[in-house]
Design a protein around this motif. Structure first.
Motif, short mmCIF file in Angstrom:
data_model
loop_
_atom_site.label_atom_id
_atom_site.label_comp_id
_atom_site.label_asym_id
_atom_site.label_seq_id
_atom_site.Cartn_x
_atom_site.Cartn_y
_atom_site.Cartn_z
N THR A 1 -3.21 -1.96 62.20
CA THR A 1 -3.54 -0.56 61.91
C THR A 1 -3.07 -0.16 60.52
O THR A 1 -3.82 0.44 59.74
CB THR A 1 -2.92 0.38 62.96
N GLN B 1 -5.55 0.90 57.41
CA GLN B 1 -5.46 2.26 56.88
C GLN B 1 -5.15 2.30 55.39
O GLN B 1 -5.43 3.29 54.72
CB GLN B 1 -4.38 3.03 57.64
N ARG C 1 -9.49 -0.46 68.34
CA ARG C 1 -8.81 0.82 68.12
C ARG C 1 -7.90 0.75 66.90
O ARG C 1 -7.75 1.75 66.18
CB ARG C 1 -8.02 1.22 69.37
N CYS C 2 -7.30 -0.39 66.67
CA CYS C 2 -6.48 -0.55 65.46
C CYS C 2 -7.31 -0.34 64.19
O CYS C 2 -6.78 0.08 63.14
CB CYS C 2 -5.86 -1.95 65.42
#
Length: 242
Positions: free
Chosen positions: A201, A205, A237-238
């Motif tokens: 994640t 990001q 989802r990450c």
């Protein structure tokens, strides 16, 4: 922004299968299930000794999967080049592995190897295959990759994963610089090696323009505890999915 794609590397499934012979677990079924559970692509990295992915697996997978197919390997091996040309995957990722290397552990020196890469990359691109070149997070290597004629680079993320628990900002700094360099020279950006549920994640990001990650060992290991469907969803989802 486009969602970063998840390509599942199924090498470890083949390793488990080969340990007993036969077809359990069934590599093709696992690949199809990964697609069904949300994976955006399937990655394989066949090696000359066929210790995990067999060359026959590549032909079978190509005929069955519906998402993007990514074949990794060393283009200095004639058999690998022919395998890619026979199957025409969406993407070939060129990796400078030695013949008996356990796993990938470095990127191309795109300056010293530029002449070779300039010669081999068009062999694939002329067949409509997107080319990605495995590189370390070094700005000069990224910029030189552009001169090699590749469509994308794949950043080798082992160093990021190793230092992430100690100092995540320092761990990712070189990767941010490399990603910005890729954007400056209009190279697509992939990444892979040792990315997992703990560090993915933060990586996704903070890396601008990240198009795709290729994950195998960690994902398959997590699936032993969490189940394959759940694990694929967690990795998605990450990356910001769901």
């Amino acid at each position: 922004m486009n969602q970063t794609k998840l390509s599942v590397n199924v090498n470890k499934i083949a390793t488990l299968r080969n340990s007993r012979g036969g077809s359990n677990p069934n590599l093709l079924q696992v690949a199809l299930d990964c697609e069904r559970f949300g994976a955006d692509g399937i990655t394989v990295h066949p090696r000359p000794d066929e210790r995990h992915i067999r060359y026959a697996d590549v032909y079978e997978l190509k005929q069955a999967i519906s998402t993007e197919f990514n074949i990794e390997g060393n283009p200095k091996e004639d058999k690998f080049v022919q395998l890619v040309l026979d199957n025409k995957p969406a993407q070939v990722t060129l990796v400078p592995d030695a013949t008996n290397q356990l796993t990938s552990n470095h990127g191309w020196d795109t300056i010293k190897e530029q002449a070779f890469l300039q010669e081999i990359i068009p062999v694939f691109k002329q067949q409509g295959i997107r080319v990605s070149v495995f590189v370390d997070p070094v700005v000069d290597m990224v910029k030189a990759a552009k001169d090699c004629g590749t469509d994308r680079i794949e950043l080798y993320t082992e160093a990021y994963a190793a230092y992430f628990p100690k100092d995540k900002e320092s761990a990712i700094a070189a990767y941010i610089a490399a990603a910005k360099a890729a954007q400056e020279v209009s190279l697509g950006l992939n990444a892979g090696h040792d990315l997992d549920l703990h560090n993915l994640t933060y990586f996704a990001q903070h890396i601008p323009g990240l198009l795709e990650v290729s994950i195998g060992h960690a994902l398959v290991s997590d699936a032993l505890y969490l189940g394959l469907q759940n694990t694929v969803a967690m990795y998605k989802r990450c990356l910001g999915a769901y």
